[in-house]
Scaffold this active site. Sequence first.
Site, PDB file in Angstrom:
ATOM      1  N   ASP A  39      29.665  32.513  46.062  1.00 29.03           N
ATOM      2  CA  ASP A  39      30.804  32.746  46.945  1.00 29.03           C
ATOM      3  C   ASP A  39      30.326  33.446  48.215  1.00 29.03           C
ATOM      4  O   ASP A  39      29.742  34.528  48.138  1.00 29.03           O
ATOM      5  CB  ASP A  39      31.867  33.581  46.226  1.00 29.03           C
ATOM      6  N   GLU A  92      42.444  34.544  47.014  1.00 26.99           N
ATOM      7  CA  GLU A  92      41.681  34.348  48.245  1.00 26.99           C
ATOM      8  C   GLU A  92      41.675  32.859  48.548  1.00 26.99           C
ATOM      9  O   GLU A  92      41.283  32.050  47.703  1.00 26.99           O
ATOM     10  CB  GLU A  92      40.248  34.884  48.105  1.00 26.99           C
ATOM     11  N   GLU A 110      40.192  29.731  49.935  1.00 27.22           N
ATOM     12  CA  GLU A 110      38.844  29.294  50.312  1.00 27.22           C
ATOM     13  C   GLU A 110      38.733  27.773  50.200  1.00 27.22           C
ATOM     14  O   GLU A 110      39.570  27.118  49.584  1.00 27.22           O
ATOM     15  CB  GLU A 110      37.789  29.902  49.363  1.00 27.22           C
ATOM     16  N   ARG A 112      41.871  43.712  42.805  1.00 24.53           N
ATOM     17  CA  ARG A 112      41.417  44.636  43.852  1.00 24.53           C
ATOM     18  C   ARG A 112      41.120  46.039  43.342  1.00 24.53           C
ATOM     19  O   ARG A 112      40.174  46.685  43.798  1.00 24.53           O
ATOM     20  CB  ARG A 112      42.464  44.725  44.974  1.00 24.53           C
ATOM     21  N   GLN A 137      37.900  45.914  41.409  1.00 23.95           N
ATOM     22  CA  GLN A 137      36.828  45.662  42.384  1.00 23.95           C
ATOM     23  C   GLN A 137      36.451  46.936  43.149  1.00 23.95           C
ATOM     24  O   GLN A 137      35.271  47.242  43.333  1.00 23.95           O
ATOM     25  CB  GLN A 137      37.311  44.580  43.363  1.00 23.95           C
ATOM     26  N   LYS A 177      36.202  39.980  39.893  1.00 21.03           N
ATOM     27  CA  LYS A 177      36.152  38.610  40.416  1.00 21.03           C
ATOM     28  C   LYS A 177      35.945  37.537  39.351  1.00 21.03           C
ATOM     29  O   LYS A 177      36.296  36.381  39.562  1.00 21.03           O
ATOM     30  CB  LYS A 177      34.970  38.506  41.403  1.00 21.03           C
ATOM     31  N   THR A 194      38.555  31.731  38.683  1.00 19.73           N
ATOM     32  CA  THR A 194      38.463  31.097  40.000  1.00 19.73           C
ATOM     33  C   THR A 194      39.025  29.693  39.811  1.00 19.73           C
ATOM     34  O   THR A 194      38.576  28.981  38.906  1.00 19.73           O
ATOM     35  CB  THR A 194      36.989  30.993  40.465  1.00 19.73           C
TER      36      THR A 194
END
Length: 404
Positions: free
Chosen positions: A120, A191, A193, A229, A232, A245, A249
């Site tokens: 990533d 996120e 992406e 978050r 993290q 994370k 995904t």
Amino acid sequence: MNIQIDSNSHFTIYNLPFGIFSTPAKHKRAGVAIGNYIIDLSVLFEHSFFEDKIHSNIFNQDSLNDFIALGKDIWSFVRKKIQDLLIEDSDFYKVNHDKFLFLQSEATMYLPVKIGDYTDFYSSEEHASNVGKMFRPTMDPLLPNWKHMPIAYHGRSSSIISTNQNIKRPYGQVLKGEDVVYSPCNTLDIEIELGFIIGKSNNLGEPIDIKNANEHVFGAVLLNDFSARDIQRWEYQPLGPFLGKNFATAISPWIVTMEALQQFYTEAPTQTQTVLPYLIEEKRLNFDIEISFEIETAKQNKATVAVTNSKYLYWTMEQQIAHHTVNGCNLRVGDLLGTGTISGKEKTSFGSLLELTWNGKESINIGDEQRTFLLDGDTTILSAVCKKGDKQLGFGEVRNLIIS
Ligand code: CA
């Protein structure tokens, strides 16, 4: 055209993305999306449609890896054959279409490839700057290395999922005041992406020249990098992202090929720092792909929360690949490279809730409800389209429900 396609369809004749699907009567196999349908490639193979170019039924499998490994000439050949099949008036189509066409509404979609490794990146200047402004307000928003190389970390492939798979809210260590506690994540984020699927390997010890980087990519998917978050923030120093994370995904099930995306190249932002020769490109190009993020709540409220575009990325796909391999690291067929969160300059184009709510300080309206981060029962939906003149294609959706 043999098939009627709605004017707003993502799956036009210009697209023809590849994916893995099943139907109630038959197991997973490879298909190409067109309009509301899927073309079953394994059935086309059984009817000798691919002549002698493909020797075994690599489409009758639960991943596209073996097809992708056959190389660019075969990808193009299959794409052209399918375009002709859909456009031309043929006896083959008339006699066989009932056997190879399936409604998307009756199919289940899966991860399209077996992903060996997942990396990533952190390629959006606006995103990196926003994060810097939030967490290092007294310093330059970008760290000193940021404009010299596309920053990245190695992610985890075992927890990559596709559309319609639920996300279980992760638990872990978080800071509560001064105390370290075991807690459900209270700041669950997304996120936005783009992901690139590697289509051609390089040997260990042999970097990919930036001029040839494009040839190593099979296609692109939408990627939602779910992020915890609070987990993290407590864990990330000094080695970077880990449990915040690697719990989920999500990628879209259809891979839009590089060949289809060629039509939607646009100029990438000018770089404001001279880079080392291995990262210099004669022409810097990005894809003009508009990506939308919606939230649908358990109460059926739904709102578009952000609209961004992959054309904003500071580091291009080619630079990411050249940098990833400059030390001799080998990429393999089926590997996934995420661009990193894509944010634009406008607030409505920020690619994460962290930025959209400025770390939870401002809430977002979804009908009569408010959100800072995701709640259980929320469904996240990423979708994307490319438009140029009367040509349009899209990525479909990647949709995931948050559960406790
Ligand atoms: Ca990310």
